[in-house]
Design a protein around this motif. Structure first.
Motif, short mmCIF file in Angstrom:
data_model
loop_
_atom_site.label_atom_id
_atom_site.label_comp_id
_atom_site.label_asym_id
_atom_site.label_seq_id
_atom_site.Cartn_x
_atom_site.Cartn_y
_atom_site.Cartn_z
N GLY A 190 0.81 -1.21 0.00
CA GLY A 190 0.00 0.00 0.00
C GLY A 190 0.84 1.26 0.00
O GLY A 190 0.64 2.18 -0.81
N LEU A 193 2.74 1.61 -3.37
CA LEU A 193 1.94 2.14 -4.46
C LEU A 193 1.82 3.65 -4.35
O LEU A 193 1.96 4.37 -5.36
CB LEU A 193 0.55 1.50 -4.44
N VAL A 257 -4.49 -4.11 -2.38
CA VAL A 257 -3.76 -3.48 -3.48
C VAL A 257 -3.83 -4.34 -4.73
O VAL A 257 -4.08 -3.86 -5.84
CB VAL A 257 -2.30 -3.21 -3.08
#
Length: 303
Positions: A190, A193, A257
């Motif tokens: 997470g 990203l 994700v």
């Protein structure tokens, strides 16, 4: 009665099983924020289920497990099986890695609990190898090996390996500071990203969640490009894992994700996964998304 639990870096899910079947009315989700440790969270759960008499617990944890001790990778919680057994008067408490739990769930997932992205369908013969790739707060994998109707999932901590050179070479094309992504989890998670989207868009305010939610919108073209490239990078990683783990029975994506990327940028992910390479052995690998949020609980039951 057995309690099964999936303790992630951000959230936890707990439920009770009767004769090996999870009672859906007992499944409860918690945010880990605000709790000092798993014991506090368990006390809150049992307070909500005062008639439950649990003699066994099987707990999946987002972190390494050794000799009855677990430490969450992305939260300052340490968990001791013996301490939990004593405090909650259980005959046994079993700790396992959360990705291993997802691995044990693979043979139990029905057709309505997975989405196929590419490759052949799920084989009728359960004997073989599969791979679960979990991308959420953190990153890890679970190799699923089934033989003679018995499944084993060896422990792994693949998130902490170095980023493969093929992915680093692609990173260098698009961002200036690829050194900020030294490990697989630093990129594929997470926070990874978000960090990638910020580096790609030169915006310190964009988040990975926002980029996926706004994917394809005319006013968010740069963020959409970031997600497309990120999906390609993940496809390259899965291609490398296809050689490392030989998942003849498919790769299963799990975690928030991974599911978000598969929802908005599946074509880019699949194209990179299927791209030929010098050592390509499985030219049309099967790729699935595990859609069941309670899959790790199913894995605890199976284990």
């Amino acid at each position: 009665m057995r309690l099964v639990a999936d303790i992630g870096g951000t959230n936890a899910r707990l439920g009770l099983t009767f004769n090996g079947v999870i009672d859906p009315d007992t499944v409860q989700r918690f945010s880990n924020t605000g709790w000092d440790g798993l014991d506090d969270l368990l006390r809150a759960y049992f307070k909500a289920h005062p008639t439950a008499v649990v003699d066994e617990m099987v707990i999946a944890v987002a972190g390494p497990v050794h000799a009855g001790r677990a430490t969450l990778t992305n939260r300052n919680w340490s968990i001791l099986a013996d301490d939990l057994a004593q405090e909650f008067a259980c005959r046994s408490v079993t700790l396992m890695n959360d990705l291993a739990a997802l691995g044990y769930a693979v043979p139990m997932l029905g057709a309505d609990q997975v989405t196929q992205l590419c490759g052949p369908g799920r084989p009728d013969n359960p004997d073989g190898q599969a791979l679960v790739v979990g991308i959420g707060t953190g990153f890890n994998v679970s190799q699923v090996i089934t033989a003679d109707q018995r499944t084993i999932c060896p422990p792994a901590e693949a998130g902490h390996i170095s980023v493969p050179s093929s992915i680093k070479a692609e990173l260098d094309k698009y961002i200036q500071n690829s050194k900020h992504f030294p490990t697989v989890e630093a990129l594929f998670s997470g926070r990874g990203l978000t960090a990638f989207c910020q580096a790609f868009t030169s915006s310190s305010t964009v988040t990975g969640l926002q980029a996926t939610q706004n994917y394809g919108a005319p006013t968010h073209e740069i963020a959409t490009q970031a997600i497309d490239i990120y999906a390609q990078l993940l496809g390259l990683l899965l291609r490398d894992f296809s050689l490392s783990y030989m998942p003849s029975h498919g790769i299963y994506l799990a975690g928030s994700v991974a599911r978000a990327l598969a929802t908005v940028a599946a074509p880019q992910l699949v194209k990179a996964l299927q791209a030929p390479s010098q050592f390509w052995l499985q030219k049309n690998p099967s790729l699935f998304v595990a859609d069941n949020d309670n899959a790790a609980l199913l894995g605890c039951v199976s284990f």
